[in-house]
Design an enzyme around this catalytic site. Structure first.
Site, mmCIF file in Angstrom:
data_model
loop_
_atom_site.group_PDB
_atom_site.id
_atom_site.type_symbol
_atom_site.label_atom_id
_atom_site.label_comp_id
_atom_site.label_asym_id
_atom_site.label_seq_id
_atom_site.Cartn_x
_atom_site.Cartn_y
_atom_site.Cartn_z
ATOM 1 N N ARG A 38 4.462 -145.800 -10.455
ATOM 2 C CA ARG A 38 4.417 -145.759 -8.990
ATOM 3 C C ARG A 38 3.258 -146.670 -8.600
ATOM 4 O O ARG A 38 3.398 -147.889 -8.669
ATOM 5 C CB ARG A 38 4.275 -144.325 -8.490
ATOM 6 C CG ARG A 38 4.587 -144.145 -7.038
ATOM 7 C CD ARG A 38 4.794 -142.669 -6.670
ATOM 8 N NE ARG A 38 3.645 -141.826 -7.003
ATOM 9 C CZ ARG A 38 3.609 -140.504 -6.788
ATOM 10 N NH1 ARG A 38 4.657 -139.890 -6.261
ATOM 11 N NH2 ARG A 38 2.543 -139.807 -7.097
ATOM 12 N N MET A 51 21.245 -130.203 16.624
ATOM 13 C CA MET A 51 19.871 -130.677 16.696
ATOM 14 C C MET A 51 18.884 -129.521 16.884
ATOM 15 O O MET A 51 17.830 -129.481 16.241
ATOM 16 C CB MET A 51 19.711 -131.678 17.843
ATOM 17 C CG MET A 51 18.280 -132.223 17.958
ATOM 18 S SD MET A 51 18.056 -133.326 19.351
ATOM 19 C CE MET A 51 18.882 -134.796 18.743
ATOM 20 N N TYR A 90 30.252 -128.634 16.467
ATOM 21 C CA TYR A 90 30.729 -130.006 16.632
ATOM 22 C C TYR A 90 31.879 -130.318 15.672
ATOM 23 O O TYR A 90 31.928 -129.851 14.538
ATOM 24 C CB TYR A 90 29.590 -130.988 16.375
ATOM 25 C CG TYR A 90 28.603 -131.101 17.513
ATOM 26 C CD1 TYR A 90 29.023 -131.544 18.772
ATOM 27 C CD2 TYR A 90 27.257 -130.791 17.331
ATOM 28 C CE1 TYR A 90 28.130 -131.652 19.816
ATOM 29 C CE2 TYR A 90 26.339 -130.895 18.376
ATOM 30 C CZ TYR A 90 26.792 -131.331 19.618
ATOM 31 O OH TYR A 90 25.899 -131.435 20.655
ATOM 32 N N LYS A 143 -2.069 -133.248 1.700
ATOM 33 C CA LYS A 143 -1.298 -134.352 2.276
ATOM 34 C C LYS A 143 -0.019 -133.819 2.924
ATOM 35 O O LYS A 143 0.377 -132.672 2.694
ATOM 36 C CB LYS A 143 -0.943 -135.368 1.191
ATOM 37 C CG LYS A 143 -0.119 -134.802 0.048
ATOM 38 C CD LYS A 143 0.181 -135.843 -1.011
ATOM 39 C CE LYS A 143 1.029 -135.247 -2.131
ATOM 40 N NZ LYS A 143 1.446 -136.250 -3.110
#
Length: 832
Positions: free
Chosen positions: A592, A776, A727, A492
């Site tokens: 769950r 990014m 940044y 998965k």
């Protein structure tokens, strides 16, 4: 060797007793690589995860008639033309036979052991010696228990020298290897700092490797490591063995003086017998230089003139020891294999090609490379043509004068070109689409150019995935299982970030019983790629039950709403169909998904009244009942885990009784397999352990890292004090500093949290902190104290930079690190 002699060597029982005395020239341990039918003897190896006796019928149908076995399969007992040699242990029998074969030869035999560049040393020695001697060597990095005896069996009259690698995985391996190889010269490449459950110190690894060299006439090793020097000197069996040492240490036989790096070459100087010598090699890395020093020492030991050695060293080839699987242009897959070592290497590559089920069409691009041992040029290309045709290869594209001259041997679709330039200029790349391409040849500039043209992604950030390591981890967990317990492998979430189709293909070839996926889309993708192994879908969507039936996917049913919706859909169909297999999920404390105990009366009532379909079969078949452990890796919560096990046993028994037929039970995840063996039931689910993450330190040492996330330095900048980086000017430069910009960012799966000194990457074996905010598509690293250049490799995780360290810096778990890796990151799958 005749069967009668083999019976005598192995002290085997021959069945039937008076079977004909055939001559054997080829030994097999698998059904994949069949060089010929006549003269083949199959050894049915058996271990925790594999039983070669299951291959006997297939091999018999292909024409093999001689088998070494621990038992005769029921289906084969009436085959009167088959000859079985019954032994106690087939692997030991294989070793015995190879050891006896080895005794026929008196040529020098080199045994190579250690952790550092064994295969490269072997390949370079074979290259350096081939001009004067007929060399027999281990194929590829033949690392499995049968590898050494199969390699030794290849020795033939007329060979001038043999070079064999030996693997150390557990105590006693090297003694067994020595008995087969019987080396006359030892080459010890040293040990690294990677340990497992069997070897926890350097000293233990050195001691084990020394067992290979007992009885050699000379031992070659680097004298710069004090612990190695000391253990060799103190070893009772090696005290009298002459050593040929190299290094900077005083007293080294070949004493290294200086290294000059220039124009992609390294010039090494050293003194030998008071004479100043020099060689130049076309590599500059530390590992390559060490490998070259081992080879230099070996050639001097073999009395080659220094000038001859220096000339040959200048042209040492790159050793591409692994097959790589990559995404290619026009929805193709590309396998590149630049290891041109004989016919067996080609068989392995074609087998790897056949294991890829993504595409029906298969193309082989074959560049000229030298014929294998025992082949003339005509026989070589005739054998290749036969191999490709037998394996249903769709077409061949031959590149080079030699293969073009033998175009007539090939009966499949074919195209031939005199060289790589002609191919790239005249064959439209649009001619490749929806197919798997095998690029096979010597790893030259032409080979690389073709591979580059065919590769889909050129993004320099990539995740390299070691399929051999996944197979190792699978076998480790299989060895923990009680005989008869099945295994479901979880693929998965894009196989935990590693790529679902490629991993599923490997697992299918390793005969796992089930695959587990999270969504219907993941399951459909596997089916479209040719995966036929049963697939359980953990979180099915009710609106797609039709798609699940069409693609034979098996849903997890976790509540009455989903159960009734499924029955309603099935009952609404007008035409009879086979029963749909489903899996009942129980909630035993994880809370769950799943039926809780107070749901059981209604569930059991539903199971008892499943409507029969038109041909009298039930509309639904319960394939398994299962639950999930909440804390299997946490010893402090073991009491809760034992409570879950008891609850599951009680609830599962009720489901089985309601069904009235056998239903698999499974509860254990990766950590549970090792920690709660009493709860294996009928099947276990292997997830993160398959991908190299153990439940504890002891288990972690037994598993192999499967992946390396790496990139390169795009640019290096020198910044004065007072500047800022990134940044929001988050990193303040307080002193003159050297930084590197690397092309990986949060869009690739590297979280912003990894910046501002929280995380670090590895550059040339040193840690480089990530400074400023992660962007990014890129981030910046501090190169203080690191000798680095633009385009140098950067390791984010993998190797000696464990993913667990990255997870710790991010205050998360390895699962999240793996699954965060964006699909734009190029996945490269490789196999030795």
């Amino acid at each position: 060797m005749f069967i009668s002699k083999i019976v005598s060597i192995l002290n085997a029982q021959r069945i039937p007793e008076h079977a004909g005395d055939a001559e054997i020239s080829c030994l097999l341990t698998g059904a994949r690589h069949l060089p010929a039918m006549e003269g083949c003897l199959f050894f049915a190896l058996k271990n925790a995860g594999y039983d070669g006796h299951n291959c006997i019928e297939e091999l018999y149908n292909k024409g093999v008639r001689h088998f070494v076995v621990q038992y005769i399969p029921e289906k084969m007992k009436d085959r009167t033309d088959a000859c079985f040699l019954l032994v106690e242990n087939t692997l030991e029998a294989l070793r015995q036979l190879a050891a006896e074969h080895r005794k026929q030869f008196t040529v020098p035999v080199a045994g190579i052991a250690g952790d550092n560049g064994n295969t490269t040393v072997k390949e370079w020695l074979a290259y350096l010696l081939a001009a004067d001697r007929k060399v027999v060597e281990s194929p590829k990095s033949y690392y499995h228990p049968a590898g050494v005896p199969l390699a030794v069996w290849e020795m033939q009259p007329g060979d001038g020298i043999a070079i064999f690698e030996a693997e150390r995985s557990k105590p006693g391996d090297m003694q067994r290897n020595r008995e087969v190889i019987q080396p006359t010269v030892g080459v010890f490449t040293g040990v690294d700092e990677v340990f497992n459950g069997h070897f926890t110190t350097r000293e233990q690894k050195i001691e084990e490797d020394m067992q290979l060299f007992t009885g050699v006439k000379t031992l070659i090793y680097c004298a710069d490591h004090a612990d190695i020097r000391q253990q060799v000197a103190n070893h009772p069996a090696l005290k009298e063995v002459p050593a040929f040492t190299w290094g900077t240490a005083r007293g080294s036989t070949l004493r290294r003086q200086d290294t000059v790096i220039q124009n992609g070459n390294a010039t090494l100087t050293a003194t030998y017998k008071k004479e100043q010598l020099a060689i130049t090699i076309p590599f500059t890395g530390k590992a390559a230089i060490e490998n070259a020093m081992h080879c230099w020492a070996f050639m001097l030991l073999m009395k080659y003139p220094p000038k001859v050695i220096a000339k040959r060293m200048q042209t040492l080839p790159a050793v591409g020891i692994r097959m790589e699987l990559k995404e290619a242009i026009n929805n193709c897959s590309l396998i590149s294999d630049g290891y041109p070592s004989g016919f067996q290497s080609l068989q392995m590559a074609v087998d790897f090609l056949n294991r890829q089920q993504q595409h029906a069409k298969k193309t082989v691009i074959l560049l000229d490379f030298p014929p294998g041992r025992g082949y003339g040029e005509n026989e070589w290309y005739a054998a290749i043509a036969q191999l490709l045709e037998a394996n249903n290869v769709s077409r061949i594209i031959g590149i080079g004068q030699a293969v073009a001259q033998h175009a007539g041997e090939f009966t499949i679709e074919k195209k031939f070109f005199p060289d790589a330039e002609s191919f790239l200029n005249n064959f439209p790349l649009s001619g490749f689409h929806d197919e798997t391409i095998l690029l096979k040849g010597v790893q030259t500039a032409a080979f690389e150019k073709i591979g580059s043209a065919l590769q889909q992604k050129t993004y320099k950030t990539k995740l390299e995935i070691n399929l051999d390591a996944i197979a190792h981890n699978l076998d480790y967990f299989r060895s923990k299982l009680t005989p008869g317990v099945r295994l479901m492998a979880m693929v998965k979430a894009f196989s935990y970030g590693s790529g679902s189709i490629e991993i599923a293909g490997l697992l299918q070839s390793r005969q796992v019983d089930y695959l587990g996926v999270a969504s219907i889309d993941e399951g459909v993708k596997l089916r479209k790629a040719g995966i036929q192994t049963p697939v359980m879908v953990i979180n099915p969507e009710e609106q797609h039950f039709g798609k699940m039936i069409a693609f034979q996917l098996e849903p997890e049913i976790y509540n009455l709403r989903t159960w009734r919706a499924l029955l309603e859909y099935i009952n609404s169909r007008t035409s009879p169909a086979p029963p749909m297999s489903v899996h009942i999920k129980l909630d035993t404390g994880m809370h769950r998904l799943g039926f809780e105990e107070n749901d059981m009366p209604q569930l059991l009532e539903e199971l008892k009244k499943i409507r029969q379909n038109g041909d009298g079969q039930p509309a639904v078949r319960i394939a398994s009942v299962f639950s999930h452990l909440a804390a299997s890796d946490n010893p402090q919560l073991d009491r809760f885990t034992h409570r879950q096990i008891v609850t599951f046993k009680r609830m599962a028994q009720q489901v089985q009784a309601a069904c009235g037929y056998p239903v698999y039970r499974h509860l254990l995840n990766s950590a549970g397999i090792s920690r709660f063996p009493e709860a294996q039931f009928d099947m276990v689910r292997l997830g993160i352990g398959l991908y190299g993450i153990g439940a504890n330190e002891t288990e972690q040492q037994c598993l192999k890292n499967i992946s390396v996330l790496k990139t390169v330095i795009s640019q290096i900048k020198q910044l004065p004090a007072g500047e800022t980086v990134g940044y929001n000017r988050n990193h303040k430069v307080t002193r003159e500093m050297r930084i590197g910009v690397i092309p990986i960012g949060y869009a690739d799966g590297l979280p912003r949290k990894f910046g501002n000194g929280k995380g670090s990457v590895q550059v040339n074996e040193k840690q480089a902190p990530v400074i400023g905010n992660v962007c990014m598509d890129m981030c910046m690293i501090d190169l203080a104290g690191i000798m680095a250049q633009e385009n140098d490799e950067v390791i984010i995780f993998g190797g000696t930079q464990p993913v667990t360290d990255v997870a710790k810096a991010l205050e998360t778990i390895p699962y999240e690190v793996f699954t965060n890796i964006s699909q734009r990151v190029n996945r490269i799958y490789y196999q030795e």
